[in-house]
Design a protein around this motif. Structure first.
Motif, PDB file in Angstrom:
ATOM      1  N   GLN A  81       0.833  -1.202   0.000  1.00  0.00           N
ATOM      2  CA  GLN A  81       0.000   0.000   0.000  1.00  0.00           C
ATOM      3  C   GLN A  81       0.870   1.255   0.000  1.00  0.00           C
ATOM      4  O   GLN A  81       0.553   2.242  -0.682  1.00  0.00           O
ATOM      5  CB  GLN A  81      -0.917  -0.007   1.221  1.00  0.00           C
ATOM      6  CG  GLN A  81      -1.983  -1.082   1.188  1.00  0.00           C
ATOM      7  CD  GLN A  81      -2.827  -1.103   2.444  1.00  0.00           C
ATOM      8  OE1 GLN A  81      -3.158  -0.063   3.020  1.00  0.00           O
ATOM      9  NE2 GLN A  81      -3.173  -2.304   2.906  1.00  0.00           N
ATOM     10  N   LYS A  85       0.996   4.175  -2.832  1.00  0.00           N
ATOM     11  CA  LYS A  85       0.833   5.606  -2.550  1.00  0.00           C
ATOM     12  C   LYS A  85       1.942   6.414  -3.213  1.00  0.00           C
ATOM     13  O   LYS A  85       1.705   7.500  -3.767  1.00  0.00           O
ATOM     14  CB  LYS A  85       0.828   5.849  -1.042  1.00  0.00           C
ATOM     15  CG  LYS A  85      -0.397   5.296  -0.329  1.00  0.00           C
ATOM     16  CD  LYS A  85      -0.273   5.433   1.181  1.00  0.00           C
ATOM     17  CE  LYS A  85      -1.451   4.771   1.888  1.00  0.00           C
ATOM     18  NZ  LYS A  85      -1.304   4.835   3.377  1.00  0.00           N
ATOM     19  N   LYS A 139      -2.054  11.536  11.894  1.00  0.00           N
ATOM     20  CA  LYS A 139      -2.724  10.561  11.042  1.00  0.00           C
ATOM     21  C   LYS A 139      -1.791  10.031   9.956  1.00  0.00           C
ATOM     22  O   LYS A 139      -0.809  10.656   9.601  1.00  0.00           O
ATOM     23  CB  LYS A 139      -3.984  11.167  10.420  1.00  0.00           C
ATOM     24  CG  LYS A 139      -3.784  12.148   9.290  1.00  0.00           C
ATOM     25  CD  LYS A 139      -5.136  12.685   8.849  1.00  0.00           C
ATOM     26  CE  LYS A 139      -5.014  13.542   7.592  1.00  0.00           C
ATOM     27  NZ  LYS A 139      -4.778  12.756   6.382  1.00  0.00           N
ATOM     28  N   GLU A 140      -2.125   8.859   9.455  1.00  0.00           N
ATOM     29  CA  GLU A 140      -1.322   8.221   8.421  1.00  0.00           C
ATOM     30  C   GLU A 140      -1.589   8.881   7.071  1.00  0.00           C
ATOM     31  O   GLU A 140      -2.672   9.429   6.833  1.00  0.00           O
ATOM     32  CB  GLU A 140      -1.656   6.727   8.338  1.00  0.00           C
ATOM     33  CG  GLU A 140      -1.353   5.938   9.605  1.00  0.00           C
ATOM     34  CD  GLU A 140       0.135   5.810   9.868  1.00  0.00           C
ATOM     35  OE1 GLU A 140       0.919   5.913   8.908  1.00  0.00           O
ATOM     36  OE2 GLU A 140       0.511   5.599  11.041  1.00  0.00           O
ATOM     37  N   SER A 142      -2.833   9.063   3.581  1.00  0.00           N
ATOM     38  CA  SER A 142      -3.830   8.324   2.809  1.00  0.00           C
ATOM     39  C   SER A 142      -3.484   8.389   1.323  1.00  0.00           C
ATOM     40  O   SER A 142      -2.571   9.109   0.908  1.00  0.00           O
ATOM     41  CB  SER A 142      -5.221   8.909   3.046  1.00  0.00           C
ATOM     42  OG  SER A 142      -5.281  10.238   2.523  1.00  0.00           O
ATOM     43  N   PHE A 143      -4.236   7.663   0.500  1.00  0.00           N
ATOM     44  CA  PHE A 143      -4.018   7.719  -0.942  1.00  0.00           C
ATOM     45  C   PHE A 143      -4.328   9.123  -1.474  1.00  0.00           C
ATOM     46  O   PHE A 143      -3.637   9.630  -2.359  1.00  0.00           O
ATOM     47  CB  PHE A 143      -4.885   6.670  -1.653  1.00  0.00           C
ATOM     48  CG  PHE A 143      -4.332   5.281  -1.558  1.00  0.00           C
ATOM     49  CD1 PHE A 143      -3.382   4.833  -2.462  1.00  0.00           C
ATOM     50  CD2 PHE A 143      -4.745   4.423  -0.551  1.00  0.00           C
ATOM     51  CE1 PHE A 143      -2.856   3.553  -2.381  1.00  0.00           C
ATOM     52  CE2 PHE A 143      -4.233   3.136  -0.455  1.00  0.00           C
ATOM     53  CZ  PHE A 143      -3.282   2.696  -1.365  1.00  0.00           C
ATOM     54  N   LYS A 144      -5.363   9.733  -0.925  1.00  0.00           N
ATOM     55  CA  LYS A 144      -5.712  11.096  -1.322  1.00  0.00           C
ATOM     56  C   LYS A 144      -4.586  12.063  -0.961  1.00  0.00           C
ATOM     57  O   LYS A 144      -4.204  12.923  -1.769  1.00  0.00           O
ATOM     58  CB  LYS A 144      -7.013  11.515  -0.635  1.00  0.00           C
ATOM     59  CG  LYS A 144      -7.440  12.941  -0.958  1.00  0.00           C
ATOM     60  CD  LYS A 144      -8.713  13.310  -0.198  1.00  0.00           C
ATOM     61  CE  LYS A 144      -9.101  14.765  -0.462  1.00  0.00           C
ATOM     62  NZ  LYS A 144     -10.334  15.140   0.288  1.00  0.00           N
ATOM     63  N   ASP A 145      -4.058  11.920   0.258  1.00  0.00           N
ATOM     64  CA  ASP A 145      -2.945  12.770   0.695  1.00  0.00           C
ATOM     65  C   ASP A 145      -1.736  12.587  -0.208  1.00  0.00           C
ATOM     66  O   ASP A 145      -1.057  13.557  -0.567  1.00  0.00           O
ATOM     67  CB  ASP A 145      -2.553  12.435   2.141  1.00  0.00           C
ATOM     68  CG  ASP A 145      -3.639  12.803   3.136  1.00  0.00           C
ATOM     69  OD1 ASP A 145      -4.521  13.607   2.779  1.00  0.00           O
ATOM     70  OD2 ASP A 145      -3.609  12.274   4.256  1.00  0.00           O
ATOM     71  N   ASN A 176      -0.643  14.997   8.681  1.00  0.00           N
ATOM     72  CA  ASN A 176       0.034  13.702   8.740  1.00  0.00           C
ATOM     73  C   ASN A 176       1.175  13.714   9.759  1.00  0.00           C
ATOM     74  O   ASN A 176       1.651  14.786  10.159  1.00  0.00           O
ATOM     75  CB  ASN A 176       0.575  13.332   7.360  1.00  0.00           C
ATOM     76  CG  ASN A 176      -0.535  13.075   6.356  1.00  0.00           C
ATOM     77  OD1 ASN A 176      -1.374  12.218   6.565  1.00  0.00           O
ATOM     78  ND2 ASN A 176      -0.555  13.838   5.271  1.00  0.00           N
TER      79      ASN A 176
END
Length: 262
Positions: A81, A85, A139-140, A142-145, A176
């Protein structure tokens, strides 16, 4: 360009590649101070960027090996994952590299390059200053980030916009984790720069007429590699401590100096 000038520019590139102050902008300022013609020096820029890629690989070698192990397990695990990303973040810069390569090169060959760098450094300073006032979360990514961070990296093709500054600041503004943002920022640039080096080799850029000679390229590469090792490790610590505001002040001062000098 002689080997002494190449060494100075290589050291400058290695130090500023990982610090959020724009390595491309500082390279252009360095060339201006040394009286080096901007034309036909894109080769040197690509080579010293390749040196900093190598230093990044060494600093993050354990993380890279761990990601590769996870990837070749052929499962949709955390490592796979993470790589997905990074791949997603590279889409914007890939589009620019394929369809707008000539236009990007023209930006580095203009006689107004110092003025452009100055104004872009002011934008970098503003961007970094925003992170000082942003509320932080853990926060981790994300794909959007990852895609948004990739878009920030694309903007950083402009000389004077710091790539690490733009990507790290964007990651922090997206709430993040500081440590993860720094690592993601440095890892996401590996493939684009390696690809640019390979593409330039196939196109014969390194041996074309008017390009930099081999010895200055080699000296510049070594200088950028060694200074990059130090700067990469240092920047990771600085991001964790949240001290990007000092680089905002630095970019503001250097940007104004570049504008007045132009």
């Amino acid at each position: 360009m002689n080997w002494i000038e190449a060494l100075l520019l290589g050291l400058l590139q290695g130090l500023t590649e990982f610090l959020p102050v724009s390595s491309s902008g500082h390279l252009e300022i360095g060339k201006a101070l040394l009286g080096i013609n901007a034309e036909n020096n894109l080769t040197f820029t690509v080579v010293v960027h390749g040196a900093t890629v190598l230093s990044t690989i060494i600093v993050f070698r354990k993380d890279i090996l761990e990601l590769l192990k996870g990837l070749f397990s052929f499962q949709w695990n955390e490592s796979t994952q993470y790589i997905a990303k990074i791949a997603l973040s590279m889409i914007p810069i890939a589009i620019v590299g394929v369809f707008f390569k000539d236009q990007v090169e023209e930006l580095f060959n203009t006689d107004k390059i110092l003025l452009l760098v100055g104004f872009m450094l002011l934008i970098t300073a503003t961007f970094l200053a925003f992170t000082y006032y942003a509320k932080q979360k853990e926060k981790e990514i994300s794909f959007k980030d990852a895609f948004i961070i990739g878009m920030a990296q694309t903007v950083a093709i402009l000389p004077g916009i710091s790539r690490s500054g733009a990507t790290i600041a964007t990651g922090l503004l997206l709430k993040n984790k500081k440590s993860e943002v720094a690592k993601f920022s440095f890892l996401m640039v590996l493939v684009p720069i390696i690809g640019e080096n390979i593409l330039s080799s196939f196109e014969g850029t390194y041996t074309s007429q008017g390009s930099v000679e081999l010895m200055p390229l080699l000296v510049g590469f070594i200088g950028a590699f060694l200074s990059g090792l130090l700067a990469c490790s240092w920047m990771i610590k600085l991001v964790k401590k949240g001290k990007l505001i000092y680089f905002a002040i630095y970019c503001l001062i250097i940007g104004l100096i570049a504008i007045f000098a132009a």
